[in-house]
Design a protein around this motif. Structure first.
Motif, PDB file in Angstrom:
ATOM      1  N   PRO A  90       0.826  -1.214   0.000  1.00 55.72           N
ATOM      2  CA  PRO A  90       0.000   0.000   0.000  1.00 55.72           C
ATOM      3  C   PRO A  90       0.858   1.262   0.000  1.00 55.72           C
ATOM      4  O   PRO A  90       1.939   1.282   0.577  1.00 55.72           O
ATOM      5  CB  PRO A  90      -0.803  -0.103   1.278  1.00 55.72           C
ATOM      6  CG  PRO A  90      -0.378  -1.349   1.974  1.00 55.72           C
ATOM      7  CD  PRO A  90       0.625  -2.054   1.137  1.00 55.72           C
ATOM      8  N   VAL A  91       0.361   2.258  -0.656  1.00 60.07           N
ATOM      9  CA  VAL A  91       1.059   3.546  -0.742  1.00 60.07           C
ATOM     10  C   VAL A  91       0.401   4.506   0.237  1.00 60.07           C
ATOM     11  O   VAL A  91      -0.821   4.628   0.272  1.00 60.07           O
ATOM     12  CB  VAL A  91       0.988   4.102  -2.177  1.00 60.07           C
ATOM     13  CG1 VAL A  91       1.681   5.447  -2.267  1.00 60.07           C
ATOM     14  CG2 VAL A  91       1.589   3.127  -3.158  1.00 60.07           C
ATOM     15  N   SER A  92       1.211   5.194   1.011  1.00 56.35           N
ATOM     16  CA  SER A  92       0.663   6.103   2.016  1.00 56.35           C
ATOM     17  C   SER A  92       0.016   7.326   1.361  1.00 56.35           C
ATOM     18  O   SER A  92       0.380   7.728   0.254  1.00 56.35           O
ATOM     19  CB  SER A  92       1.763   6.564   2.974  1.00 56.35           C
ATOM     20  OG  SER A  92       2.625   7.490   2.319  1.00 56.35           O
ATOM     21  N   ILE A  93      -0.921   7.884   2.078  1.00 53.88           N
ATOM     22  CA  ILE A  93      -1.591   9.101   1.622  1.00 53.88           C
ATOM     23  C   ILE A  93      -0.573  10.221   1.427  1.00 53.88           C
ATOM     24  O   ILE A  93      -0.672  11.009   0.484  1.00 53.88           O
ATOM     25  CB  ILE A  93      -2.686   9.534   2.639  1.00 53.88           C
ATOM     26  CG1 ILE A  93      -3.803   8.494   2.693  1.00 53.88           C
ATOM     27  CG2 ILE A  93      -3.225  10.906   2.315  1.00 53.88           C
ATOM     28  CD1 ILE A  93      -4.588   8.359   1.414  1.00 53.88           C
ATOM     29  N   ASP A  94       0.423  10.273   2.289  1.00 52.51           N
ATOM     30  CA  ASP A  94       1.459  11.307   2.172  1.00 52.51           C
ATOM     31  C   ASP A  94       2.204  11.205   0.843  1.00 52.51           C
ATOM     32  O   ASP A  94       2.475  12.227   0.198  1.00 52.51           O
ATOM     33  CB  ASP A  94       2.455  11.215   3.328  1.00 52.51           C
ATOM     34  CG  ASP A  94       1.847  11.641   4.655  1.00 52.51           C
ATOM     35  OD1 ASP A  94       0.828  12.373   4.641  1.00 52.51           O
ATOM     36  OD2 ASP A  94       2.385  11.253   5.705  1.00 52.51           O
ATOM     37  N   LEU A  95       2.534   9.980   0.425  1.00 49.86           N
ATOM     38  CA  LEU A  95       3.241   9.806  -0.852  1.00 49.86           C
ATOM     39  C   LEU A  95       2.342  10.157  -2.040  1.00 49.86           C
ATOM     40  O   LEU A  95       2.799  10.739  -3.021  1.00 49.86           O
ATOM     41  CB  LEU A  95       3.761   8.380  -0.979  1.00 49.86           C
ATOM     42  CG  LEU A  95       4.959   8.029  -0.109  1.00 49.86           C
ATOM     43  CD1 LEU A  95       5.313   6.551  -0.254  1.00 49.86           C
ATOM     44  CD2 LEU A  95       6.161   8.894  -0.458  1.00 49.86           C
ATOM     45  N   ASP A  99       4.044   3.152  -7.476  1.00 44.44           N
ATOM     46  CA  ASP A  99       3.303   1.898  -7.300  1.00 44.44           C
ATOM     47  C   ASP A  99       3.246   1.183  -8.649  1.00 44.44           C
ATOM     48  O   ASP A  99       2.503   1.585  -9.544  1.00 44.44           O
ATOM     49  CB  ASP A  99       1.905   2.207  -6.788  1.00 44.44           C
ATOM     50  CG  ASP A  99       1.073   0.978  -6.491  1.00 44.44           C
ATOM     51  OD1 ASP A  99       1.308  -0.087  -7.104  1.00 44.44           O
ATOM     52  OD2 ASP A  99       0.161   1.079  -5.663  1.00 44.44           O
TER      53      ASP A  99
END
Length: 73
Positions: free
Chosen positions: A1-6, A43
């Protein structure tokens, strides 16, 4: 999963690039190219999904080719 920050960072980078343009009109192609470049780094699965629509993949071979290129980078 990719963080919201990224994700936010990628969106902000794309936004900053587009705002620096000396024109008020930006093509969807230009936006798509910026998005695809960011997704490739962020991603890889999302990149393949986006690329399949953006580049209009028509066959399994299109996916294979794109994945080979992605893995070789």
């Amino acid at each position: 999963p990719v963080s919201i920050d990224l994700i936010d960072q990628a969106v902000n980078e794309i936004d900053a690039i587009l705002r620096k343009k000396e024109t008020t009109e930006i093509s969807s192609k230009e936006v798509g190219e910026l998005v695809i470049k960011r997704l490739q780094k962020l991603d890889k699965v999302a990149y393949i999904r986006f690329a399949s629509v953006y580049k209009e993949f028509a066959a399994i071979s299109d996916f294979k080719k794109e994945i080979r290129e992605l893995v070789s980078k």
